[in-house]
Design a protein around this motif. Structure first.
Motif, PDB file in Angstrom:
ATOM      1  N   UNK A  41       3.759   4.265  10.327  1.00  0.00           N
ATOM      2  CA  UNK A  41       2.963   4.628   9.151  1.00  0.00           C
ATOM      3  C   UNK A  41       1.636   3.895   9.174  1.00  0.00           C
ATOM      4  N   UNK A  42       1.661   2.614   9.479  1.00  0.00           N
ATOM      5  CA  UNK A  42       0.444   1.811   9.512  1.00  0.00           C
ATOM      6  C   UNK A  42      -0.543   2.364  10.541  1.00  0.00           C
ATOM      7  N   UNK A  69      -9.745  -3.342   4.996  1.00  0.00           N
ATOM      8  CA  UNK A  69      -9.169  -4.403   4.172  1.00  0.00           C
ATOM      9  C   UNK A  69      -9.435  -4.124   2.694  1.00  0.00           C
ATOM     10  N   UNK A  70     -10.624  -3.647   2.393  1.00  0.00           N
ATOM     11  CA  UNK A  70     -10.947  -3.310   1.010  1.00  0.00           C
ATOM     12  C   UNK A  70     -10.098  -2.145   0.501  1.00  0.00           C
ATOM     13  N   UNK A  71      -9.805  -1.212   1.396  1.00  0.00           N
ATOM     14  CA  UNK A  71      -9.020  -0.033   1.008  1.00  0.00           C
ATOM     15  C   UNK A  71      -7.527  -0.342   0.935  1.00  0.00           C
ATOM     16  N   UNK A  74      -3.288  -5.038   0.761  1.00  0.00           N
ATOM     17  CA  UNK A  74      -1.954  -5.567   1.038  1.00  0.00           C
ATOM     18  C   UNK A  74      -1.651  -5.642   2.531  1.00  0.00           C
ATOM     19  N   UNK A  75      -2.505  -5.025   3.342  1.00  0.00           N
ATOM     20  CA  UNK A  75      -2.290  -4.990   4.789  1.00  0.00           C
ATOM     21  C   UNK A  75      -3.373  -5.773   5.527  1.00  0.00           C
ATOM     22  N   UNK A  80      -6.633  -7.170  10.193  1.00  0.00           N
ATOM     23  CA  UNK A  80      -7.474  -8.144  10.903  1.00  0.00           C
ATOM     24  C   UNK A  80      -6.925  -8.458  12.299  1.00  0.00           C
ATOM     25  N   UNK A  81      -5.618  -8.319  12.475  1.00  0.00           N
ATOM     26  CA  UNK A  81      -5.034  -8.554  13.799  1.00  0.00           C
ATOM     27  C   UNK A  81      -5.569  -7.565  14.831  1.00  0.00           C
TER      28      UNK A  81
END
Length: 220
Positions: A41-42, A69-71, A74-75, A80-81
């Motif tokens: 899913x991610x 990140x803004x959108x 929670x992820x 960032x990884x």
């Protein structure tokens, strides 16, 4: 896949990802996700094909990351990884294909590459892997704002390095990218595995026959 008509090519033009360099973001994210369905899913909804396409077209990686990140706050760690641990998305060069590449160098075959690749991550990859030094020239989509299979990126390679389309054999794992090369007059071959690639290059006279390689192989 049938042989292309016309004279045999004299120049080989490679794709990079999953032809010479194994790349799959799952190599990284299997370390971060316990549930494979959440990982898929991610990679479908967050660090998606659309995200990669923007990077391939030259969008700054940091801007893409911060927008995600803004959108999806929670992820943020996982997003960032993708930037901070990008090298973990590759297991490195495909040994059998690098062997073929090095043999082509020894045969004196001119070698080029066209790759859909973030320009920033291409710098990281080139620093990490020596095989990039085998090429006489490389066109990186992110540096040019052009992507395969659109015609301008193939024409850019030809114009920049003074090549004739009919002299070039383009190798890519994507059928659409191979068709794009053929549309401007290149020979095209869709990569599936190193043995078939060696057979094809040998058939074109670009590599010498190597003992142990299948001599008569049907094309898919």
């Amino acid at each position: 896949m049938r042989d292309d008509p016309g004279a045999c090519p004299k120049v080989v033009v490679f794709d990079i990802g999953n032809v010479l360099l194994h790349w799959d973001p799952r190599l990284l994210y299997r370390k971060m996700f316990v549930d494979p369905n959440r990982m898929e899913w991610f990679l479908t909804e967050v660090c998606s094909e659309a995200f990669n396409s923007k990077a391939d077209r030259g969008a700054p990686f940091v801007d893409l990351i911060e927008a995600l990140v803004a959108q999806f706050p929670d992820w943020s760690e996982e997003i960032r990884a993708y930037d901070e641990r990008w090298l973990e998305t590759t297991s490195g060069p495909i040994p059998e294909c690098i062997e073929i590449l090095e043999e082509l160098v020894l045969e004196g075959v001119p070698l080029y590459a066209i790759t859909n690749f973030s320009s920033e991550k291409f710098v990281v990859a080139r620093r990490a892997f020596e095989f990039f030094d085998c090429f006489d020239g490389i066109v990186v989509s992110g540096a040019e704002g052009l992507v395969k299979p659109e015609a301008p990126i193939y024409r850019l390679l030809l114009d920049r390095y003074g090549l004739e389309a009919a002299d070039c054999l383009f190798i890519d794992d994507s059928s659409a990218n191979v068709d794009g090369a053929r549309a401007i007059g290149m020979h095209g071959y869709q990569y599936s595995d190193p043995t078939r690639l060696r057979w094809k290059l040998t058939k074109f006279g670009l590599l010498r026959r190597k003992l142990g390689v299948i001599d008569q192989m049907g094309e898919s």
